[in-house]
Design an enzyme around this catalytic site. Structure first.
Site, short mmCIF file in Angstrom:
data_model
loop_
_atom_site.label_atom_id
_atom_site.label_comp_id
_atom_site.label_asym_id
_atom_site.label_seq_id
_atom_site.Cartn_x
_atom_site.Cartn_y
_atom_site.Cartn_z
N ILE A 34 26.93 40.38 32.59
CA ILE A 34 25.56 40.85 32.88
C ILE A 34 25.45 42.35 32.59
O ILE A 34 24.48 42.98 32.97
CB ILE A 34 25.20 40.56 34.37
N ARG A 76 38.03 38.68 39.08
CA ARG A 76 39.17 38.01 39.73
C ARG A 76 40.54 38.62 39.43
O ARG A 76 41.55 38.11 39.91
CB ARG A 76 39.16 36.51 39.35
N PRO A 106 34.82 46.77 36.23
CA PRO A 106 35.81 45.84 36.80
C PRO A 106 35.40 44.39 36.55
O PRO A 106 34.21 44.07 36.50
CB PRO A 106 35.78 46.15 38.30
N ASP A 107 36.42 43.50 36.39
CA ASP A 107 36.07 42.08 36.27
C ASP A 107 35.98 41.54 37.70
O ASP A 107 35.84 42.31 38.65
CB ASP A 107 37.10 41.34 35.38
N1 APR Z 1 42.62 42.23 28.58
C1 APR Z 1 42.85 40.89 28.61
N2 APR Z 1 42.40 40.08 29.59
C2 APR Z 1 41.70 40.66 30.59
C3 APR Z 1 41.42 42.04 30.63
C4 APR Z 1 41.92 42.83 29.56
N3 APR Z 1 41.70 44.15 29.51
N4 APR Z 1 40.70 42.30 31.77
C5 APR Z 1 40.55 41.12 32.40
N5 APR Z 1 41.14 40.15 31.70
C6 APR Z 1 41.15 38.71 32.00
C7 APR Z 1 41.60 38.39 33.40
O1 APR Z 1 43.02 38.22 33.42
C8 APR Z 1 40.85 37.09 33.67
O2 APR Z 1 41.55 35.98 33.11
O3 APR Z 1 39.80 38.28 31.92
C9 APR Z 1 39.55 37.26 32.88
C10 APR Z 1 38.40 37.71 33.78
O4 APR Z 1 38.11 36.65 34.65
P1 APR Z 1 37.02 36.86 35.80
O5 APR Z 1 37.26 38.15 36.49
O6 APR Z 1 36.99 35.59 36.59
O7 APR Z 1 35.65 37.03 35.01
P2 APR Z 1 34.77 35.87 34.39
O8 APR Z 1 35.62 34.80 33.81
O9 APR Z 1 33.81 36.53 33.48
O10 APR Z 1 33.97 35.30 35.68
C11 APR Z 1 33.04 34.29 35.44
O11 APR Z 1 32.33 34.40 37.75
O12 APR Z 1 31.52 35.37 39.66
C12 APR Z 1 31.17 34.77 38.51
O13 APR Z 1 29.11 35.11 37.53
C13 APR Z 1 30.37 35.68 37.66
O14 APR Z 1 30.16 35.63 35.26
C14 APR Z 1 31.10 35.68 36.32
C15 APR Z 1 31.90 34.40 36.40
#
Ligand code: APR
Ligand code: ZN
Length: 257
Positions: free
Chosen positions: A88, A16, A13-14
């Site tokens: 990570i 946000r 999971p991402d």
């Molecule tokens: N295809 C296209 N876009 C995607 C997909 C997918 N399958 N899955 C997720 N996304 C997009 C989301 O719409 C969002 O814009 O990827 C982005 C993920 O954003 P975040 O969840 O905020 O992740 P990230 O940007 O890596 O967060 C940065 O926040 O909490 C801290 O340290 C943590 O490294 C992390 C940092």
């Protein structure tokens, strides 16, 4: 520049994405607010929620997807100056991108540090503890050992300073699978020269692609795998991509035996 969005197709999971992101699924960790899972103050009071997350993310449970292998192919073709990742999960290394081409800006589970005596250890030494829901303890001073993941407010790894020469030198910037919400990483998107095209591959417009577009910005919106595959197709790299993915799959299958 990569973020958690390149690993969601691998099953991680991402942070946000509404609903599926980690920050909207933290009830199980009973923490006061999402970011606390990466805050030192909270970690010292209660390291458990972080180690429950660590158990999910510990290297070895997931495989790279075509977004990672596209970046590996760029490297194989001598086109990758550096991959700055916020992730990570270590999947960039699993995809075969050499560590000298990587900047793991938010740290890594590959190494760990005792929070008391500051001794360094290989992350592998504590896999058993993390998988067995035990808080890793320093073999020398019994202090809590924390994987070298960058917590909010902590210094980024020294290698992050490579951006001072990498970004002025870059002649193309990819921004893949990140919300560009977290500094100082997000600001790197504005560090390439104005003549350098910036290509966003992401579900939605983020950061300067949303509010400070340049004339030569390009946004390939939608799923990251689809976006990467469309680009590979346009570049005529389908054949090489399939061969690479097949070869790497066989390597990982052999390792899992
Ligand atoms: N295809 C296209 N876009 C995607 C997909 C997918 N399958 N899955 C997720 N996304 C997009 C989301 O719409 C969002 O814009 O990827 C982005 C993920 O954003 P975040 O969840 O905020 O992740 P990230 O940007 O890596 O967060 C940065 O926040 O909490 C801290 O340290 C943590 O490294 C992390 C940092
Ligand atoms: Zn110690």
């Amino acid at each position: 520049m990569a973020g958690a969005g390149i690993s969601t197709p691998s099953g991680i999971p991402d942070f946000r994405s509404p609903g599926s992101g980690l920050y909207s699924n933290l009830e199980q960790y009973d923490i006061p607010y999402p970011e606390a899972i990466f805050e030192l103050g909270y970690f010292f009071v209660n390291p458990k929620p972080f180690f429950m997350l660590a158990k999910e993310l510990y290297p070895g449970n997931y495989r790279p997807n075509s977004a990672h292998y596209f970046l590996r192919l760029l490297h194989d073709k001598g086109l990758l100056l550096r991959l700055y990742t916020q992730n990570i999960d270590g999947l960039e290394r699993v995809a075969g991108i050499p560590p000298d081409r990587l900047v793991e800006a938010h740290g890594t589970f590959a190494t760990a540090t005792c929070t008391v005596c500051q001794r360094n250890f290989p992350g592998e030494d504590f896999r058993g503890d993390v998988m067995g829901d035990r808080i890793p303890r320093c073999p020398v001073c019994t202090g809590v050992v924390k994987p070298d993941i960058v917590f909010f407010g902590e210094q980024l790894p020294q290698r992050f300073l490579l951006h001072l020469t990498d970004f002025p030198m870059a002649d193309l910037l990819f921004v893949i699978g990140t919300s560009l919400e977290v500094e100082p990483f997000a600001s790197l998107a504005g560090a390439v020269r104005s003549s350098v095209p910036r290509v966003l591959i992401n579900r939605e417009l983020v950061g300067p692609f949303a509010w400070q577009q340049r004339h030569n910005d390009v946004a390939q919106l939608g799923d990251v795998v689809g976006g990467v595959e469309k680009l590979v197709e346009l570049l005529g790299w389908n054949e090489e991509m399939q061969t690479l993915i097949q070869k790497e799959k066989e390597k990982l299958d052999a390792k899992d035996k």
